[in-house]
Design an enzyme around this catalytic site. Structure first.
Site, mmCIF file in Angstrom:
data_model
loop_
_atom_site.group_PDB
_atom_site.id
_atom_site.type_symbol
_atom_site.label_atom_id
_atom_site.label_comp_id
_atom_site.label_asym_id
_atom_site.label_seq_id
_atom_site.Cartn_x
_atom_site.Cartn_y
_atom_site.Cartn_z
ATOM 1 N N GLN A 36 -2.760 2.500 14.753
ATOM 2 C CA GLN A 36 -2.191 2.601 14.591
ATOM 3 C C GLN A 36 -1.475 4.167 15.287
ATOM 4 O O GLN A 36 -0.012 4.035 15.411
ATOM 5 C CB GLN A 36 -2.323 3.419 13.068
ATOM 6 C CG GLN A 36 -1.327 3.629 12.076
ATOM 7 C CD GLN A 36 -1.579 4.193 10.740
ATOM 8 O OE1 GLN A 36 -2.989 4.299 10.642
ATOM 9 N NE2 GLN A 36 -1.621 4.815 9.552
ATOM 10 N N GLU B 116 -9.567 12.690 7.426
ATOM 11 C CA GLU B 116 -9.785 13.596 6.940
ATOM 12 C C GLU B 116 -10.939 14.904 6.686
ATOM 13 O O GLU B 116 -11.150 16.061 7.047
ATOM 14 C CB GLU B 116 -9.057 13.847 5.759
ATOM 15 C CG GLU B 116 -8.028 13.559 5.186
ATOM 16 C CD GLU B 116 -7.753 12.806 3.821
ATOM 17 O OE1 GLU B 116 -7.132 11.649 3.430
ATOM 18 O OE2 GLU B 116 -7.409 13.612 3.295
ATOM 19 N N GLU C 263 -9.064 4.220 -2.321
ATOM 20 C CA GLU C 263 -7.822 4.055 -3.214
ATOM 21 C C GLU C 263 -8.505 3.641 -4.189
ATOM 22 O O GLU C 263 -9.499 2.578 -4.377
ATOM 23 C CB GLU C 263 -7.106 3.021 -2.927
ATOM 24 C CG GLU C 263 -6.706 3.959 -0.597
ATOM 25 C CD GLU C 263 -5.706 2.909 -0.723
ATOM 26 O OE1 GLU C 263 -4.921 2.874 -1.299
ATOM 27 O OE2 GLU C 263 -5.386 3.690 0.646
ATOM 28 N N THR D 147 -9.179 -5.383 4.266
ATOM 29 C CA THR D 147 -9.094 -4.438 2.811
ATOM 30 C C THR D 147 -9.803 -5.342 1.777
ATOM 31 O O THR D 147 -10.215 -6.695 1.277
ATOM 32 C CB THR D 147 -7.919 -4.477 2.231
ATOM 33 O OG1 THR D 147 -6.601 -4.087 3.357
ATOM 34 C CG2 THR D 147 -7.303 -3.734 0.868
ATOM 35 N N LYS E 244 -3.568 -1.721 10.073
ATOM 36 C CA LYS E 244 -4.602 -2.025 8.994
ATOM 37 C C LYS E 244 -4.466 -3.941 7.794
ATOM 38 O O LYS E 244 -5.220 -4.020 7.005
ATOM 39 C CB LYS E 244 -3.379 -1.505 7.132
ATOM 40 C CG LYS E 244 -3.250 -0.451 7.977
ATOM 41 C CD LYS E 244 -3.441 0.950 6.899
ATOM 42 C CE LYS E 244 -3.646 2.145 6.966
ATOM 43 N NZ LYS E 244 -4.070 2.649 5.874
ATOM 44 N N GLU F 240 -10.556 4.260 3.758
ATOM 45 C CA GLU F 240 -8.891 5.003 2.434
ATOM 46 C C GLU F 240 -10.209 4.709 1.514
ATOM 47 O O GLU F 240 -9.885 3.849 1.337
ATOM 48 C CB GLU F 240 -7.594 5.039 2.877
ATOM 49 C CG GLU F 240 -7.316 5.005 4.364
ATOM 50 C CD GLU F 240 -5.844 4.829 4.564
ATOM 51 O OE1 GLU F 240 -5.644 4.102 4.003
ATOM 52 O OE2 GLU F 240 -5.567 5.991 5.420
ATOM 53 N N ASP G 288 -8.907 0.368 1.794
ATOM 54 C CA ASP G 288 -7.942 0.139 2.728
ATOM 55 C C ASP G 288 -8.037 0.704 4.385
ATOM 56 O O ASP G 288 -7.828 1.893 4.866
ATOM 57 C CB ASP G 288 -7.036 0.990 2.470
ATOM 58 C CG ASP G 288 -5.699 0.547 3.890
ATOM 59 O OD1 ASP G 288 -5.667 -0.864 3.920
ATOM 60 O OD2 ASP G 288 -4.661 1.702 3.621
ATOM 61 N N HIS H 115 -4.269 14.382 0.221
ATOM 62 C CA HIS H 115 -4.009 13.295 1.999
ATOM 63 C C HIS H 115 -2.506 13.638 2.230
ATOM 64 O O HIS H 115 -3.472 13.804 4.486
ATOM 65 C CB HIS H 115 -4.073 12.062 1.289
ATOM 66 C CG HIS H 115 -4.096 10.430 2.168
ATOM 67 N ND1 HIS H 115 -5.078 11.079 3.444
ATOM 68 C CD2 HIS H 115 -2.983 9.843 2.578
ATOM 69 C CE1 HIS H 115 -4.968 9.989 4.751
ATOM 70 N NE2 HIS H 115 -4.047 9.582 4.107
ATOM 71 N N ASP I 57 0.835 -1.852 -0.261
ATOM 72 C CA ASP I 57 0.043 -0.593 -0.435
ATOM 73 C C ASP I 57 0.508 0.979 0.041
ATOM 74 O O ASP I 57 2.080 1.271 1.116
ATOM 75 C CB ASP I 57 -0.582 -0.157 0.928
ATOM 76 C CG ASP I 57 -2.120 1.264 0.995
ATOM 77 O OD1 ASP I 57 -2.701 0.882 0.117
ATOM 78 O OD2 ASP I 57 -2.690 1.301 2.184
ATOM 79 N N ARG J 195 -7.672 3.856 13.300
ATOM 80 C CA ARG J 195 -6.250 4.887 13.482
ATOM 81 C C ARG J 195 -6.420 5.271 14.707
ATOM 82 O O ARG J 195 -5.003 5.751 14.884
ATOM 83 C CB ARG J 195 -7.561 6.482 13.316
ATOM 84 C CG ARG J 195 -8.197 6.217 11.909
ATOM 85 C CD ARG J 195 -7.097 6.703 10.886
ATOM 86 N NE ARG J 195 -7.611 6.613 9.234
ATOM 87 C CZ ARG J 195 -6.768 6.681 8.428
ATOM 88 N NH1 ARG J 195 -5.480 6.535 8.454
ATOM 89 N NH2 ARG J 195 -7.361 6.548 7.704
#
Lengths: 429, 429
Positions: A244, A368, A205, A261, A257, A203, A237, A137, A130, A241
């Site tokens: 992480q 975000e 992607e 996915t 993560k 996420e 993805d 971003h 990834d 948070r």
């Protein structure tokens, strides 16, 4: 490029994501049939496993569609990829080869309504990598965590930053996602605890699928990398948070993560996307020569993220963005991936990194959109969200807009299940 | 536990790494035979593929040794693992089943001298994860980069820190390693350049091989994790320190580790290592309950790193350390790996992290031995080294010392080849 007409009439609508210009590859099953290879055309699927069995379709000397994944076919290489596409266009075009269109008995067996089919993983994911190649971003995340002055790490404008992901939990659209457990340490706590993730995110992607391998010890050019890519999918993805934030120093994201996915069910080939090539953006630092693109290698693909709470009538569209926002193309990422001599293999999946545009409604993650949870989002139902709740369904979708036709991927959907209880350890016997 | 005697007399030496107590599993070929499954006994290899063909050995209903890797056998599960070991002990023990020992014609076909065999990868690596679980190593690296006060990251004493590695370039001992190319930015340079790594290093590690999978979405206990481990190898996590220094923020090591990882050729089973179990060290913070071990899950295995320059008569031993130095066991690492719901699969390889002891001569990497290149090491030849030169051969080796016998792994060897030239990009046609 114009719409190419098919005798499968649903493929001729300007709104369908699967016109004759597309021909994306997937794996499907029905009540009658085990998982098998198919190609989407309009609102139908053409059963390639059966067509190969019947001798209407033949690629290479051995069967390749007798297995429920596309890796065997990818292994055949670029010439076979082109041959199959040419043959499918001929079989499905208005006025083309009548082997199917002129044979009602065969037609009724090899064309299946998408509404009657269940989709499966279209390929075996060999390894998953990834990237973090969306400038908006990376700037947003960097601003939240390090301030606007230091938003981008010093290497970011020179290297497509990436990390190895986990292939074992890449799943096809429609697979539910279990809220992960993990070590969490809120900023004001002295010690971590183990529990369910509270800041679960998407996420948005794109994923590129490697269809031709490289050799250990041998770097590749960007042009070679581009030709190694078999096709693209939309990719979610999923990210924890809070897990992480506590785990990622110094070796990067791991369990945050690793729990899941999701990818869209149809592999859209490079050939189908060819008319939509576009260039990466202007740069303040020239890239090092090994990363320079000899031509446009990004694609103009409109993308969307919608969120639907459990029980809501419909989803709220939270994000509209475009793949062309990326700072690095998949070809550049793949070239960099092999630059050390890392062997790339058929079935490797390369995530683009989160695709955010410059505007607030173009942001590709809840982190975000809600600015780290400080500005919760209001859904059409009136509910608010900073991160995903149990029962929420996230849908990523997108298409390239041609002249009177669209090239789509099928939705990439996942619903959040509540966390399980942690297993209890037993005394050693 | 005492030495068990075999009629293969070389297996009865107190120095052999492969007594009847060991019975490690590998894949070998000879001038006459394609790669096949075998077990090391003394200075010989017993050909299991041939024994299965001949009907002397049978595990499960289908052949599992007709493929040149051990994954199929691992899939059969713990009962089959025990059955095979029991059967092999019987076939190879002094006074056991005479099916081989009493049949000269068969014996000469199924026993091959190790000196006549070439070793291959013993299993297909599904995914590779590398940890950072050696406290002395993490403290040394942290001290070099952040000072002694901040040597360990705040999470380190609570989480087995790990990252996903690259499975495609895990190779068996004896495979040459090509010096990687990559982006390099010396501290005093304004911009990065692309070139050959100048700070190429070894990392002395153990690797644990997952033999039983877990389910996506379902964490496991430490006890379950321990039972999922099929066996262990010695592992060299080759590292490009200069590539790593520039690329690793914020997502961790990527190309710095992707060019190659070497493993020793023999998988030493958990059963063989059972007498050498030992506990992880005392801790200033209690681990969270999910990570607590219900019994000793590390192993007492003496390890060594030796370096031999091109043309030198012999290697210089630079490091003597022990696997018992680790802060987290492989079982704890595997438990943490699955904690988010990450699915673990048969053939997953788990690197321990660099194994350094407290003393200078116990450090498991050149980065630590030469203290970042500031204190070059003098070899027995009189040459000095901070990092690896082209032509250098690094040999990792080790064994568990029993009462009059040793359990060894076979050496993990690699020689550095010069870097290739970067490929030139061609104009797009």
């Amino acid at each position: 490029m114009q719409l190419k007409k098919s005798w499968v009439t649903s493929a001729n609508s300007p709104e369908t994501h699967f016109p004759l210009n597309n021909l994306p590859y997937g794996v499907f099953s029905t009540d009658e049939n085990e998982p098998r290879c198919g190609v989407a055309i309009g609102d139908m699927i053409l059963d390639l496993t059966l067509l190969e069995e019947e001798g209407v379709l033949s690629v290479g000397d051995e069967p390749v569609f007798d297995l429920p994944f596309w890796n065997e076919f990818m292994e055949l290489g670029a010439e076979a990829w082109l041959d199959l596409r040419t043959r499918l266009v001929d079989l499905l075009a208005e006025g083309g080869d009548s082997a199917i269109s002129g044979n009602e008995a065969l037609k009724s067996r090899v064309l299946v309504a998408q509404s009657d089919a269940q989709m499966h993983m279209p390929f075996v994911v060999t390894e998953f990598t990834d990237f973090y190649a969306g400038r908006h971003h990376a700037t947003n995340i960097g601003t939240m965590f390090r301030g606007a002055e230091n938003a981008l790490p010093p290497n970011w404008l020179h290297i497509p930053i990436g990390y190895n992901g986990r292939a074992s939990t890449v799943v096809v659209s429609g697979t539910d996602i279990r809220r992960p457990l993990g070590q969490l340490k809120p900023p004001n706590a002295d010690l971590p605890h183990f529990g369910a993730c509270k800041r679960l995110d998407v996420e948005l992607e794109m994923g590129a699928i490697v269809g031709t391998g490289s050799t250990m010890g041998q770097p590749i050019t960007v042009a070679q990398a581009d030709e190694m890519i078999f096709g693209y999918v939309i990719l979610n993805d999923w990210s924890a948070r809070d897990i992480q934030a506590w785990e990622y120093q110094p070796l990067g994201p791991f369990q945050a993560k690793a729990f899941g996915t999701s990818i869209s069910p149809w592999i859209v080939t490079r050939a189908a996307l060819e008319p939509f090539r576009t260039s990466t953006p202007p740069r303040e630092f020239d890239l090092l020569p090994y990363l320079r693109e000899p031509g446009p290698m990004l694609y103009d693909i409109a993308l969307e993220f919608a969120l639907q709470p459990d029980g809501a009538d419909k989803a709220t569209v939270l994000t509209r963005t475009n793949y062309r926002e990326m700072y690095y193309s998949a070809a550049q990422q793949l070239c960099h991936h092999a630059s050390s001599g890392c062997e790339m293999n058929v079935g490797d999946l390369i995530g683009s990194g989160t695709i955010s545009g410059p505007e607030k409604h173009e942001r590709g993650s809840l982190l975000e959109l809600s600015w780290g949870g400080k500005e919760p989002i209001v859904l059409d139902t009136g509910e608010t969200r900073s991160f995903l709740e149990d029962g929420d369904t996230a849908t990523l979708s997108g298409f390239a807009q041609g002249n009177g036709y669209r090239i789509g991927f099928g939705d990439c959907v996942g619903t959040i299940l509540p966390a399980v209880e942690a297993p209890r350890d037993l005394p050693r016997t």
